[in-house]
Design an enzyme around this catalytic site. Sequence first.
Site, PDB file in Angstrom:
ATOM      1  N   ASP A   1      -5.114   6.207   2.558  1.00 27.53           N
ATOM      2  CA  ASP A   1      -5.359   4.817   2.222  1.00 27.53           C
ATOM      3  C   ASP A   1      -6.784   4.441   2.641  1.00 27.53           C
ATOM      4  OD1 ASP A   1      -3.571   2.149   1.633  1.00 27.53           O
ATOM      5  OD2 ASP A   1      -5.256   1.729   2.982  1.00 27.53           O
TER       6      ASP A   1
ATOM      7  N   HIS B   1       0.828  -1.207   0.000  1.00 30.24           N
ATOM      8  CA  HIS B   1       0.000   0.000   0.000  1.00 30.24           C
ATOM      9  C   HIS B   1       0.862   1.257   0.000  1.00 30.24           C
ATOM     10  CE1 HIS B   1      -4.183  -1.589   1.118  1.00 30.24           C
ATOM     11  NE2 HIS B   1      -3.436  -2.641   0.877  1.00 30.24           N
TER      12      HIS B   1
END
Length: 478
Positions: A125, A23
């Site tokens: 995120d 990520h």
Amino acid sequence: MVESPADHDVLKIIVLPWVTSGHMIPMVDAARLFAMHGADVTIITTPANALTFQKSVDRDFNSGRLIRTHTLKFPAAEVGVPEGVENFNNTSPEMTSKVYLGVSMLREPTQQLIEDLRPDCLITDMFYPWAVDVADKLGIPRLIFQGPGSFGLSAMHSIKQYEPFKSVTSDTETFPLPGLPHKVEMTRLQIPKWVREPNGYTQLMGRVKDSERRSYGSLVNSFYDFEGPYEEHYRKATGQRVWSIGPVSVWVNQDAADKVGRGQDLVAEDQNSWLNWLNSKEKNSVLYVSFGSMAKFPSAQLLEIAHGLEASGHSFIWVVRKVDGDDDVDVWLPDFEKKMKENNKGFIIRNWAPQLLILDHPAIGGLLNHSGWNSVLEGATAGLPMITWPLYAEHFYNERLVLDVLKIGVPVGVKEWKNLHEVGELVRRDAIAKAIKLLMGSGEEAEVMRKKAKELGVGAKKGYSGWRFFSYQFDSSD
Ligand code: UDP
């Protein structure tokens, strides 16, 4: 004095990445991309995580871009992990929950910092669902940086909405995913267990989706030639704003220093030897084998991979990561490595490889990977066909994209979704060798896949589809 948004013309963006390489790496690339397009960017993270990308950020800053990192101390002592353990990479199952607790404890200081910095826009995120509340409080847009691609998002949406896995009578019977632009079929075993048998993670994903609905829109690391119909599909299916801004790796990692250091502050020990070795190989003749940043196989599975690679007869670069304390590997791997070196068939890199640099090398002709979104995207961006070996997360959806939609891959035949630390059914050497021979061989099927993958690679670099996002003016009229 703190500047107010009205005092400046430059868009101030705060970027908050999640603490796993899969990520963090693309999100830092994206942050650098925002700065490249003239935004003033602050990345918020913790010191050990910052180390994995700081050099690239400093290089950008020194070349005149408005980008910097703001670190918050990770509460290692409070949660009981050693100093420096601040993310989920290389974290044992026991330590995972402690790191998670540490990340949760950072919520308040992070919120305070965001309020103090007064950005115009918050890009976080997906795993920070609370970010939408902070953005609401400040009256600014919050965008989600999605981990999966548009196909994965669309497949998950279809499964959630229609629950097609409930209409089959066995775990291995296939069912179609309703509403998708292509015919895509899966089995119940390939669907994440938290979808089939709801648990705490299902609740977290529920919160992620709620916060997505309340956010301004989603940014996806993808490009239009790759999965344009799915970007449109997801937009229509959810009624949300969606922009593909990738492949983010291509546009910011333009020099070798960025590519070597991407994701780790380590220069691969054998940098010159793998490069020299690849330089000695014919074009398109080497398979790159890697399972992303987190997956670790037990010795028995690694041994099957070793035998499969050898039996395929094709050359390979294999990134090997062993389970901590699994000493069996050390019994046979050095001999295998020596043999492969002597017959010039294979090169082993331990733990971490400069993936972008390797994929760009002309000697690489294909990949064997775990269908992690970044690896699929980076492989296709390099114009390479691939063998799919899905493991966890949304890998099984990505596999369907590669096999059924893009038609640039060969499955190794994994049947069941597993959690990250769960051990799956052994994939045998014969199945591995067979898939490699097919992918790397000169048969017509492989030639067709190679051609398609090459076209995708050209599409990835021909024009930047992210301009749609960067030329967009934030307002409520869209
Ligand atoms: N990566 C790398 N070297 C490695 C392993 C991974 O550079 O040895 C990078 C890879 O290029 C990708 C990311 O780490 O950008 C892994 O993301 P992916 O979605 O493929 O898998 P995950 O690690 O999330 O399972």
